[in-house]
Design an enzyme around this catalytic site. Structure first.
Site, PDB file in Angstrom:
ATOM      1  N   LYS A 174       0.835  -1.213   0.000  1.00 32.30           N
ATOM      2  CA  LYS A 174       0.000   0.000   0.000  1.00 32.30           C
ATOM      3  C   LYS A 174       0.861   1.252   0.000  1.00 32.30           C
ATOM      4  CE  LYS A 174       0.818   1.323   4.410  1.00 32.30           C
ATOM      5  NZ  LYS A 174       1.668   2.475   4.704  1.00 32.30           N
TER       6      LYS A 174
ATOM      7  N   VAL B  72      11.076  -4.680   2.184  1.00 27.33           N
ATOM      8  CA  VAL B  72      10.971  -4.977   3.622  1.00 27.33           C
ATOM      9  C   VAL B  72      11.191  -3.710   4.452  1.00 27.33           C
ATOM     10  CG1 VAL B  72      12.042  -6.300   5.495  1.00 27.33           C
ATOM     11  CG2 VAL B  72      11.766  -7.343   3.233  1.00 27.33           C
TER      12      VAL B  72
ATOM     13  N   ALA C 131       3.863  -1.594   4.020  1.00 26.96           N
ATOM     14  CA  ALA C 131       3.042  -2.593   4.721  1.00 26.96           C
ATOM     15  C   ALA C 131       3.236  -4.014   4.205  1.00 26.96           C
ATOM     16  CB  ALA C 131       1.557  -2.196   4.683  1.00 26.96           C
TER      17      ALA C 131
ATOM     18  N   ASP D  44      -2.427  -2.008   9.729  1.00 28.83           N
ATOM     19  CA  ASP D  44      -2.584  -1.997   8.270  1.00 28.83           C
ATOM     20  C   ASP D  44      -3.077  -3.332   7.702  1.00 28.83           C
ATOM     21  OD1 ASP D  44      -1.580   0.590   8.305  1.00 28.83           O
ATOM     22  OD2 ASP D  44       0.465  -0.023   7.779  1.00 28.83           O
TER      23      ASP D  44
HETATM   24  O1  C5P Z   1      -0.264  -1.596  14.342  1.00 27.24           O
HETATM   25  P1  C5P Z   1       1.170  -1.912  14.057  1.00 27.24           P
HETATM   26  O2  C5P Z   1       1.677  -3.064  14.876  1.00 27.24           O
HETATM   27  O3  C5P Z   1       1.459  -2.076  12.604  1.00 27.24           O
HETATM   28  O4  C5P Z   1       1.967  -0.635  14.516  1.00 27.24           O
HETATM   29  C1  C5P Z   1       3.355  -0.650  14.706  1.00 27.24           C
HETATM   30  C2  C5P Z   1       3.742   0.526  15.560  1.00 27.24           C
HETATM   31  O5  C5P Z   1       3.549   1.746  14.835  1.00 27.24           O
HETATM   32  C3  C5P Z   1       2.929   0.707  16.823  1.00 27.24           C
HETATM   33  O6  C5P Z   1       3.474  -0.033  17.885  1.00 27.24           O
HETATM   34  C4  C5P Z   1       3.051   2.194  17.069  1.00 27.24           C
HETATM   35  O7  C5P Z   1       4.301   2.508  17.654  1.00 27.24           O
HETATM   36  C5  C5P Z   1       3.071   2.774  15.671  1.00 27.24           C
HETATM   37  N1  C5P Z   1       1.735   3.199  15.195  1.00 27.24           N
HETATM   38  C6  C5P Z   1       1.147   4.309  15.774  1.00 27.24           C
HETATM   39  N2  C5P Z   1      -0.073   4.737  15.316  1.00 27.24           N
HETATM   40  C7  C5P Z   1      -0.708   4.093  14.321  1.00 27.24           C
HETATM   41  C8  C5P Z   1      -0.129   2.961  13.715  1.00 27.24           C
HETATM   42  C9  C5P Z   1       1.103   2.530  14.172  1.00 27.24           C
HETATM   43  O8  C5P Z   1       1.716   4.930  16.683  1.00 27.24           O
HETATM   44  N3  C5P Z   1      -1.885   4.556  13.889  1.00 27.24           N
END
Ligand code: C5P
Length: 306
Positions: free
Chosen positions: A12, A102, A107, A143
């Protein structure tokens, strides 16, 4: 129940990513417009020997930092689906073919999780509907739900509250993959630091109305002027050389360029396919980035391969 299943899921780009504030759980409240493009990872799952657990193998470019143990998000996806479906013993072999760069802001891990969910559901033949799959996906990462649906979609909350968006034309992209990686938490933390220092501020009540109207009309130059990424200053702060990459793309004729998600990949929108392929060749020749790819969007979400 089939003996194995393969699925693909797309990368994405965030056409718009606005940060509205920081939540009590540490996540950032965002308003985003996701756009899936034609770079896809493939995940193949087959039954393993009884008692063998989950094993993972990866192939593709720069896979050194992709875990091959329980920390791999595709393993977590398969285990969560099994738990939901009441499967106690999970013995599977997971083969991941990486095409999506990567840790690059596209994503790729989320795509692997989404592909693993639909592949495992098909292999086990379990009656898990799309709403339940979406809920499992949201628990795996912000995501992952979008990687399930693909296309173009507005995302609220952490990015997991989705509504599809009408996008009437194909958009032609040049994807410039910088060397090295940027971790999403590190880039969000840098955004926090920039805000505390007064160098950035949260977006207030952004509704992306103009971008959504441009997507409906399908005119690429109109879409180009509304591309925005609030994480871009944070990514550039951690990787100043991205400024040169963005400048090079626009000087070579891109309609617009922006950092993809948390970076360090940059995405350039071109007027049409020929312009994109020409731009990709020229950008590649400059040697500023590790790899340059052409991609088109919107692309469908995770789907099982026949
Ligand atoms: O949700 P995901 O595990 O992909 O997110 C990875 C990290 O990115 C989270 O631990 C956070 O630190 C940050 N994040 C965030 N706000 C979001 C998405 C991700 O702070 N909306």
């Amino acid at each position: 129940m089939s003996t194995s299943a393969s699925a693909v899921a797309p990368a994405k780009i965030n056409l718009s990513l606005r940060i509205l504030g920081v939540r009590d759980d540490g996540y950032h409240e965002i308003s985003t417009v996701f756009h899936a493009v034609s770079l896809c990872d493939e995940v193949r799952i087959r039954p393993g020997a009884v008692g063998s657990g989950c094993s993972v193998s990866t192939s593709g470019d720069r896979i050194e930092s992709v875990p091959t143990d329980e920390g791999n998000i595709a393993v977590r996806a398969v285990r969560e689906l099994a738990r939901f479906a009441g499967i106690d013993q999970v013995d599977v072999v997971i083969e991941i073919t990486k095409v999506i760069p990567v840790a690059a802001g596209m994503a790729g891990g989320s795509a692997d999780a989404a592909a693993a969910l639909v592949a495992a559901r098909a292999m086990w033949g379990v009656p898990v509907d799309d709403d339940d799959l979406h809920a499992i996906a949201a628990g795996l990462g912000s995501d992952v739900p979008f990687a399930l649906i693909g296309g173009t979609a507005r995302g609220l909350g952490r990015g997991e509250v989705l509504a599809s968006v009408l996008s009437t034309s194909s958009l032609h992209w040049v994807i410039a993959v910088s060397d090295g990686e940027l971790s999403t938490p590190a880039v969000y933390a840098e955004w926090d630091r920039l805000v505390a220092a007064g160098d950035c501020q949260p977006s207030d009540g952004a509704d992306d109305r103009d971008l959504l109207a441009a997507l409906r009309s399908g005119v690429a130059p109109d879409i180009a002027v509304h591309l925005v990424n609030d994480l871009q200053p944070a990514a550039i702060s951690l990787r100043p050389s991205l400024t040169d990459v963005l400048a090079a793309g626009t000087e070579l004729g891109a309609l617009a360029g922006l950092v993809s998600g948390s970076g360090p990949t940059c995405a350039f929108l071109a007027a049409d396919r020929d312009e994109a392929i020409g731009l990709a060749a020229e950008l590649s020749g400059l040697g500023l980035v590790r790899a340059v790819r052409y991609a088109v969007g919107p692309h469908p979400g995770a789907r099982v391969m026949p």
